[in-house]
Design a protein around this motif. Structure first.
Motif, mmCIF file in Angstrom:
data_model
loop_
_atom_site.group_PDB
_atom_site.id
_atom_site.type_symbol
_atom_site.label_atom_id
_atom_site.label_comp_id
_atom_site.label_asym_id
_atom_site.label_seq_id
_atom_site.Cartn_x
_atom_site.Cartn_y
_atom_site.Cartn_z
ATOM 1 N N ALA A 211 28.302 50.772 -9.780
ATOM 2 C CA ALA A 211 26.439 50.081 -11.283
ATOM 3 C C ALA A 211 25.885 50.283 -10.934
ATOM 4 O O ALA A 211 24.646 51.334 -11.258
ATOM 5 C CB ALA A 211 27.548 49.350 -11.688
ATOM 6 N N SER B 239 23.805 57.962 -16.107
ATOM 7 C CA SER B 239 25.005 56.994 -16.159
ATOM 8 C C SER B 239 26.117 58.253 -16.932
ATOM 9 O O SER B 239 25.141 59.170 -17.654
ATOM 10 C CB SER B 239 25.153 55.814 -16.847
ATOM 11 O OG SER B 239 26.182 54.933 -17.322
ATOM 12 N N LEU C 12 26.438 47.213 -15.175
ATOM 13 C CA LEU C 12 25.440 48.287 -15.099
ATOM 14 C C LEU C 12 24.001 46.947 -15.173
ATOM 15 O O LEU C 12 23.110 47.738 -15.075
ATOM 16 C CB LEU C 12 25.347 48.999 -15.722
ATOM 17 C CG LEU C 12 26.077 50.377 -15.613
ATOM 18 C CD1 LEU C 12 26.327 51.351 -16.667
ATOM 19 C CD2 LEU C 12 25.369 51.065 -14.654
#
Length: 280
Positions: free
Chosen positions: A108, A117, A132
């Protein structure tokens, strides 16, 4: 292609992820388990540096040797998932495969550094979506459903790992029940005492199965209780356990006592990162 807006190295922290509670609520036809978990993050963690360059990974830190020769490291998979060529340096301060999201947090952090992403971050691992943002959250499904929880207080923790490997697939295979109740309703903006009281009504449904594989986990939980923890529990699929303490001084005293008694264990004092205040 290297990101055009990444002209120099970018450093991102990768905070350790702690499952304060984790209920296994079902199993999909494809074999993936459904989870309901309250997840928090700590000021302790790994660190990722991403710089322009061909895709590569260098690992430093106290646990670097445990990742030697890992050609499919999650950091590399994260970069490949968004088509990035970059030089990654991972400072590995957390034990590997220890139930505190180290690999997922590292992946992440790479994605945050790159500013990109993949469409399905959970494809990299169930913990990647919650890592994240790295803020307290309730995580559901197979990790894809993440609900940030504003107003959670910081907790003083002691993390202890007996340095025993516990393969996650083996823990899930050892589960005796896979249709447990979901988490109870969480009080709105609880203080530390209210949060702790709520946690005592929850579980980690993977804990008993993990202890069956690695009995040393039970020794860790007992050591935390004996050291004065108000709550002791395993995080994730283990083997790292955490104890919640009244304050930093109590956590430090417990750290010193356990480290003296068990020099082969990994013992680290930390605190959780508070969530943002509720929106007004």
């Amino acid at each position: 292609m290297t990101r055009p807006d990444l002209p120099r190295a970018c450093v991102e922290p990768a905070p350790a992820k702690i499952n304060l509670c984790l209920h296994v609520t079902g199993r999909r036809p494809d074999g993936y388990h459904l989870l309901d978990s309250l997840v928090v993050f700590t000021e302790l963690g790994d660190r990722v540096t991403v710089a322009p360059g061909p895709l590569s990974l260098a690992v430093t830190g106290p646990f670097a040797a445990d990742l030697a020769g890992d050609e499919d490291n999650l950091c590399l998979r994260a970069a490949r998932s968004v088509g990035a060529d970059c030089a990654i340096t991972l400072h590995k301060a957390l034990p590997v495969a220890s139930g505190i999201g180290g690999g997922s947090a590292d992946a992440a952090a790479v994605l945050r550094a790159l500013g990109r992403s993949p469409a399905d971050p959970a494809g990299l691992g169930a913990d990647v979506p919650v890592c994240l943002a790295s803020v307290p959250a309730r995580m559901n499904g197979v990790g894809e459903a993440v609900e940030p929880l504003p107003g959670l207080p910081a907790l003083h923790l002691l993390l202890v790992n007996p340095r025993v490997a516990v393969p996650t697939p083996a823990v899930f295979r050892a589960l005796k029940r896979r249709d447990n109740p979901a988490l109870p309703v969480l009080p709105a903006s609880p203080d530390a005492a209210a949060l702790l009281g709520w946690l005592h009504g929850t579980r980690n449904d993977l804990q008993a199965a993990a202890i069956g594989i690695a009995p040393a986990i039970a020794d860790v939980l007992a050591a935390l209780r004996d050291a004065g923890a108000r709550l002791s529990r395993m995080s994730g699929s283990g083997a790292t356990c955490f104890g919640v303490f009244a304050d930093a001084a109590a956590a430090q005293a417990a750290r010193d006592a356990i480290a003296r008694a068990r020099p082969g264990w990994w013992v680290a004092q930390t605190h959780t990162l508070p969530s943002p205040p509720p929106a007004r």
